[in-house]
Design a protein around this motif. Structure first.
Motif, PDB file in Angstrom:
ATOM      1  N   ASN A 128      -7.918  41.494-113.913  1.00 55.82           N
ATOM      2  CA  ASN A 128      -8.447  41.785-115.256  1.00 55.82           C
ATOM      3  C   ASN A 128      -7.413  42.486-116.153  1.00 55.82           C
ATOM      4  O   ASN A 128      -7.749  42.972-117.210  1.00 55.82           O
ATOM      5  CB  ASN A 128      -9.698  42.661-115.158  1.00 55.82           C
ATOM      6  CG  ASN A 128      -9.438  43.995-114.490  1.00 55.82           C
ATOM      7  OD1 ASN A 128      -8.981  44.030-113.351  1.00 55.82           O
ATOM      8  ND2 ASN A 128      -9.700  45.086-115.170  1.00 55.82           N
ATOM      9  N   SER A 228     -12.624  47.506-111.151  1.00 52.92           N
ATOM     10  CA  SER A 228     -13.390  47.912-112.325  1.00 52.92           C
ATOM     11  C   SER A 228     -14.325  46.800-112.784  1.00 52.92           C
ATOM     12  O   SER A 228     -15.190  46.385-112.025  1.00 52.92           O
ATOM     13  CB  SER A 228     -12.415  48.350-113.420  1.00 52.92           C
ATOM     14  OG  SER A 228     -13.048  49.264-114.259  1.00 52.92           O
ATOM     15  N   ARG A 229     -14.128  46.227-113.990  1.00 53.10           N
ATOM     16  CA  ARG A 229     -14.990  45.110-114.390  1.00 53.10           C
ATOM     17  C   ARG A 229     -14.827  43.953-113.385  1.00 53.10           C
ATOM     18  O   ARG A 229     -15.774  43.230-113.098  1.00 53.10           O
ATOM     19  CB  ARG A 229     -14.678  44.670-115.820  1.00 53.10           C
ATOM     20  CG  ARG A 229     -13.293  44.175-116.040  1.00 53.10           C
ATOM     21  CD  ARG A 229     -12.903  44.197-117.520  1.00 53.10           C
ATOM     22  NE  ARG A 229     -12.717  45.572-117.995  1.00 53.10           N
ATOM     23  CZ  ARG A 229     -12.575  45.909-119.279  1.00 53.10           C
ATOM     24  NH1 ARG A 229     -12.585  44.984-120.212  1.00 53.10           N
ATOM     25  NH2 ARG A 229     -12.425  47.171-119.622  1.00 53.10           N
ATOM     26  N   LYS A 232     -17.027  44.747-110.394  1.00 52.22           N
ATOM     27  CA  LYS A 232     -18.434  44.397-110.624  1.00 52.22           C
ATOM     28  C   LYS A 232     -18.593  42.902-110.331  1.00 52.22           C
ATOM     29  O   LYS A 232     -19.506  42.468-109.634  1.00 52.22           O
ATOM     30  CB  LYS A 232     -18.835  44.660-112.088  1.00 52.22           C
ATOM     31  CG  LYS A 232     -18.549  46.071-112.618  1.00 52.22           C
ATOM     32  CD  LYS A 232     -18.957  46.195-114.093  1.00 52.22           C
ATOM     33  CE  LYS A 232     -18.150  47.227-114.891  1.00 52.22           C
ATOM     34  NZ  LYS A 232     -18.384  48.623-114.649  1.00 52.22           N
ATOM     35  N   SER A 252     -15.703  50.247-109.323  1.00 55.56           N
ATOM     36  CA  SER A 252     -16.471  49.309-110.153  1.00 55.56           C
ATOM     37  C   SER A 252     -17.556  49.960-111.005  1.00 55.56           C
ATOM     38  O   SER A 252     -17.946  49.421-112.032  1.00 55.56           O
ATOM     39  CB  SER A 252     -17.077  48.210-109.291  1.00 55.56           C
ATOM     40  OG  SER A 252     -17.945  48.758-108.332  1.00 55.56           O
ATOM     41  N   GLU A 266     -21.077  56.471-116.906  1.00 61.18           N
ATOM     42  CA  GLU A 266     -21.494  55.326-117.737  1.00 61.18           C
ATOM     43  C   GLU A 266     -22.932  54.897-117.422  1.00 61.18           C
ATOM     44  O   GLU A 266     -23.326  54.818-116.259  1.00 61.18           O
ATOM     45  CB  GLU A 266     -20.554  54.142-117.502  1.00 61.18           C
ATOM     46  CG  GLU A 266     -20.785  53.002-118.476  1.00 61.18           C
ATOM     47  CD  GLU A 266     -19.700  51.940-118.390  1.00 61.18           C
ATOM     48  OE1 GLU A 266     -19.093  51.775-117.317  1.00 61.18           O
ATOM     49  OE2 GLU A 266     -19.463  51.261-119.410  1.00 61.18           O
ATOM     50  N   ILE A 271     -23.059  50.694-121.424  1.00 59.45           N
ATOM     51  CA  ILE A 271     -22.322  49.487-121.021  1.00 59.45           C
ATOM     52  C   ILE A 271     -22.839  48.257-121.774  1.00 59.45           C
ATOM     53  O   ILE A 271     -22.064  47.359-122.119  1.00 59.45           O
ATOM     54  CB  ILE A 271     -22.346  49.303-119.488  1.00 59.45           C
ATOM     55  CG1 ILE A 271     -21.157  48.447-119.041  1.00 59.45           C
ATOM     56  CG2 ILE A 271     -23.644  48.686-118.984  1.00 59.45           C
ATOM     57  CD1 ILE A 271     -20.893  48.465-117.546  1.00 59.45           C
ATOM     58  N   PHE A 275     -20.134  46.465-123.870  1.00 58.62           N
ATOM     59  CA  PHE A 275     -19.782  45.185-123.235  1.00 58.62           C
ATOM     60  C   PHE A 275     -21.025  44.312-123.022  1.00 58.62           C
ATOM     61  O   PHE A 275     -21.310  43.900-121.892  1.00 58.62           O
ATOM     62  CB  PHE A 275     -19.095  45.441-121.884  1.00 58.62           C
ATOM     63  CG  PHE A 275     -17.886  46.326-121.981  1.00 58.62           C
ATOM     64  CD1 PHE A 275     -16.667  45.821-122.422  1.00 58.62           C
ATOM     65  CD2 PHE A 275     -17.966  47.672-121.625  1.00 58.62           C
ATOM     66  CE1 PHE A 275     -15.548  46.645-122.518  1.00 58.62           C
ATOM     67  CE2 PHE A 275     -16.847  48.504-121.724  1.00 58.62           C
ATOM     68  CZ  PHE A 275     -15.638  47.988-122.176  1.00 58.62           C
ATOM     69  N   TRP A 278     -20.931  41.023-120.864  1.00 56.61           N
ATOM     70  CA  TRP A 278     -20.691  41.009-119.414  1.00 56.61           C
ATOM     71  C   TRP A 278     -21.935  40.576-118.633  1.00 56.61           C
ATOM     72  O   TRP A 278     -21.846  40.059-117.526  1.00 56.61           O
ATOM     73  CB  TRP A 278     -20.273  42.403-118.912  1.00 56.61           C
ATOM     74  CG  TRP A 278     -18.865  42.770-119.224  1.00 56.61           C
ATOM     75  CD1 TRP A 278     -17.904  41.996-119.814  1.00 56.61           C
ATOM     76  CD2 TRP A 278     -18.231  44.035-118.946  1.00 56.61           C
ATOM     77  NE1 TRP A 278     -16.735  42.699-119.914  1.00 56.61           N
ATOM     78  CE2 TRP A 278     -16.898  43.951-119.390  1.00 56.61           C
ATOM     79  CE3 TRP A 278     -18.669  45.232-118.367  1.00 56.61           C
ATOM     80  CZ2 TRP A 278     -15.996  45.013-119.274  1.00 56.61           C
ATOM     81  CZ3 TRP A 278     -17.778  46.287-118.245  1.00 56.61           C
ATOM     82  CH2 TRP A 278     -16.452  46.177-118.698  1.00 56.61           C
ATOM     83  N   TRP A 319     -16.503  58.592-114.596  1.00 55.85           N
ATOM     84  CA  TRP A 319     -17.161  57.572-115.418  1.00 55.85           C
ATOM     85  C   TRP A 319     -17.828  56.513-114.536  1.00 55.85           C
ATOM     86  O   TRP A 319     -18.879  55.976-114.854  1.00 55.85           O
ATOM     87  CB  TRP A 319     -16.107  56.953-116.346  1.00 55.85           C
ATOM     88  CG  TRP A 319     -16.564  55.949-117.351  1.00 55.85           C
ATOM     89  CD1 TRP A 319     -16.143  54.654-117.470  1.00 55.85           C
ATOM     90  CD2 TRP A 319     -17.490  56.157-118.432  1.00 55.85           C
ATOM     91  NE1 TRP A 319     -16.756  54.052-118.548  1.00 55.85           N
ATOM     92  CE2 TRP A 319     -17.584  54.954-119.159  1.00 55.85           C
ATOM     93  CE3 TRP A 319     -18.253  57.254-118.855  1.00 55.85           C
ATOM     94  CZ2 TRP A 319     -18.407  54.800-120.272  1.00 55.85           C
ATOM     95  CZ3 TRP A 319     -19.077  57.100-119.974  1.00 55.85           C
ATOM     96  CH2 TRP A 319     -19.148  55.886-120.660  1.00 55.85           C
ATOM     97  N   HIS A 370      -8.904  56.432-112.409  1.00 56.01           N
ATOM     98  CA  HIS A 370      -9.316  55.032-112.398  1.00 56.01           C
ATOM     99  C   HIS A 370      -8.090  54.118-112.220  1.00 56.01           C
ATOM    100  O   HIS A 370      -7.136  54.202-112.978  1.00 56.01           O
ATOM    101  CB  HIS A 370      -9.982  54.762-113.756  1.00 56.01           C
ATOM    102  CG  HIS A 370     -10.686  53.472-113.860  1.00 56.01           C
ATOM    103  ND1 HIS A 370     -11.804  53.177-113.125  1.00 56.01           N
ATOM    104  CD2 HIS A 370     -10.446  52.386-114.631  1.00 56.01           C
ATOM    105  CE1 HIS A 370     -12.223  51.975-113.446  1.00 56.01           C
ATOM    106  NE2 HIS A 370     -11.416  51.460-114.345  1.00 56.01           N
TER     107      HIS A 370
HETATM  108  C1  GCU Z   1     -14.616  50.502-119.245  1.00 56.39           C
HETATM  109  C2  GCU Z   1     -16.044  50.235-118.865  1.00 56.39           C
HETATM  110  C3  GCU Z   1     -16.231  50.204-117.356  1.00 56.39           C
HETATM  111  C4  GCU Z   1     -15.221  49.299-116.714  1.00 56.39           C
HETATM  112  C5  GCU Z   1     -13.819  49.653-117.166  1.00 56.39           C
HETATM  113  C6  GCU Z   1     -12.726  48.723-116.649  1.00 56.39           C
HETATM  114  O1  GCU Z   1     -14.292  51.825-118.933  1.00 56.39           O
HETATM  115  O2  GCU Z   1     -16.860  51.217-119.469  1.00 56.39           O
HETATM  116  O3  GCU Z   1     -17.527  49.773-117.022  1.00 56.39           O
HETATM  117  O4  GCU Z   1     -15.338  49.334-115.318  1.00 56.39           O
HETATM  118  O5  GCU Z   1     -13.758  49.615-118.571  1.00 56.39           O
HETATM  119  O6  GCU Z   1     -12.978  47.553-116.421  1.00 56.39           O
HETATM  120  O7  GCU Z   1     -11.592  49.197-116.518  1.00 56.39           O
END
Ligand code: GCU
Length: 387
Positions: A128, A228-229, A232, A252, A266, A271, A275, A278, A319, A370
């Protein structure tokens, strides 16, 4: 001290364990009719949960005929002083008389002796961040996707880019695979149509279609990594595609491993504001209404059982709710147990940077913020080797 600093500029988000509301998680082993399920009932219960996640969280994938073709566009043998072969593949999706395509990179280690003939466990990364092109992936070390290190450990390393599959941006539905397939089907999206997270996982599954044609790939040991995203998306992709034997969800958080009902860091409200694309549209109705969600994220982990799941957190990544990420994993234990597998059940989290592996599940919380680091990759590869 870190929590205090966070709270000071929290903007109304909760970073204190004491302020987590009381909540009751929906049960994994009780079906919608309220009956306790046995191992024999699991396929039916699992379908029920899949439908709930599709309808309320990630959305339903389109039912439209398509064909997938693969073109090898670049190939370079014996890179890194003869340590690996590299390949760039164009994944072509054909539907409704037109075509959508994206890139798959594959690196295969060249091994000697006994190992040479055996198919290898394969790790596909849903990237990503800045997805490297073929030359750059070979020439430049990259901590986010340390492809050479992965090959040196004896894995086939593959990667696709989130953004190439479906743009990671609001109001760009028409430019991605979702818009492409919607057009081919002639159907307008509904509140339960798939969001970008699900479409990224679908893109990974089409890449897996290709990997399964390679004799070098061990078909029973395909792992998917997402940060992260992407993390998920990795859990949901593994729920949708049983060929993914091992899911790795890194930092995630909300909509990934973290329990939504905790409202820590979050939230569903935040969210689905930042986003919305998503998820499916319907997920938005649970903003500040988490108790009404028919599912929670421990059930997503359970959907991968009895396959393997590895989850990580980072100490400063509040977060993403590290404790909530860990709780999902242990709350999924009844599914693993029902299916005859061991998994982590210890209520207390392991110390920072100390990996915990029990049976089909693994976890670590890394010191720091993160991110997906070489340390995280090393820990995950240990886990894959233990499977
Ligand atoms: C943002 C978002 C998160 C996500 C992150 C990422 O911080 O709020 O839900 O995981 O981006 O993808 O780095």
């Amino acid at each position: 001290e870190f929590v205090e600093k966070k709270m000071a500029k929290s903007g109304g988000f909760n970073y204190r364990e004491a302020d987590v509301p009381e909540y009751q998680l929906p049960e994994i082993l009780k079906n919608e009719a309220g009956e306790v399920v046995t191992a024999g009932d699991w396929p039916a219960r699992r379908s029920e949960l899949m439908e709930l996640f599709r309808e309320h969280v990630y959305g339903r994938r389109p039912d439209v005929p398509y064909e997938v073709r693969f073109d090898v566009v670049h190939e370079q043998k014996g890179i890194w002083d003869g340590a690996a072969n590299a390949r760039e593949v164009k994944v072509r999706i054909l539907a409704g008389g037109s075509e959508y395509s994206y890139t798959l990179l594959v690196f295969v280690p060249i091994l000697e002796g006994d190992k040479a003939a055996k198919p290898l466990p394969t790790i596909i990364h849903l990237n990503n961040r800045d997805f490297p092109d073929f030359e750059k992936a070979i020439a430049e070390p990259d901590d986010f996707w340390p492809v050479r290190m992965i090959c040196e450990q004896g894995f086939v390393a593959a990667a696709v880019s989130t953004k190439q599959i479906d743009p990671d941006a609001k109001n760009r539905f028409d430019d991605g695979i979702r818009g492409f397939l919607a057009k081919a089907s002639g159907q307008k999206p509904t509140p339960s149509s798939w969001g970008a997270l699900s479409s990224w996982g679908w893109g990974v599954s089409r890449a897996i279609d290709y990997l399964l044609t390679m004799p070098e790939v061990d078909k029973t040991r395909i792992a998917m990594v997402g940060h992260s995203r992407g993390g998920k998306a990795a859990l949901w992709a593994a729920a949708e595609d049983p060929r993914i034997a091992i899911a790795y969800s890194n930092n995630s958080g909300c909509g990934g491993a973290a329990l939504s009902r905790r409202q820590f860091g979050e939230t569903v409200d935040r969210i689905t504001t930042s986003f919305p694309y998503w998820f499916c549209g319907r997920f938005r109705q649970y903003a500040n209404q988490e108790a009404k969600l028919p599912v929670d994220q421990h059930q997503l982990v359970a959907l991968v059982a009895p396959r393997a799941v590895y989850i990580t957190s980072a100490t400063e990544d509040l977060w993403a709710d590290p404790h909530g990420e860990y709780l999902s994993l242990i709350e999924a234990a009844p599914a693993f147990e029902l299916l005859g597998e061991e998994s982590i059940v210890q209520p207390t989290m392991p110390a920072a940077d100390k990996q915990r592996i029990v049976g089909k599940t693994g976890y670590h919380i890394r010191t720091g913020g993160h991110g997906l680091t070489p340390f995280d990759w090393q820990q995950f590869m240990q886990f894959v080797k233990a499977q």
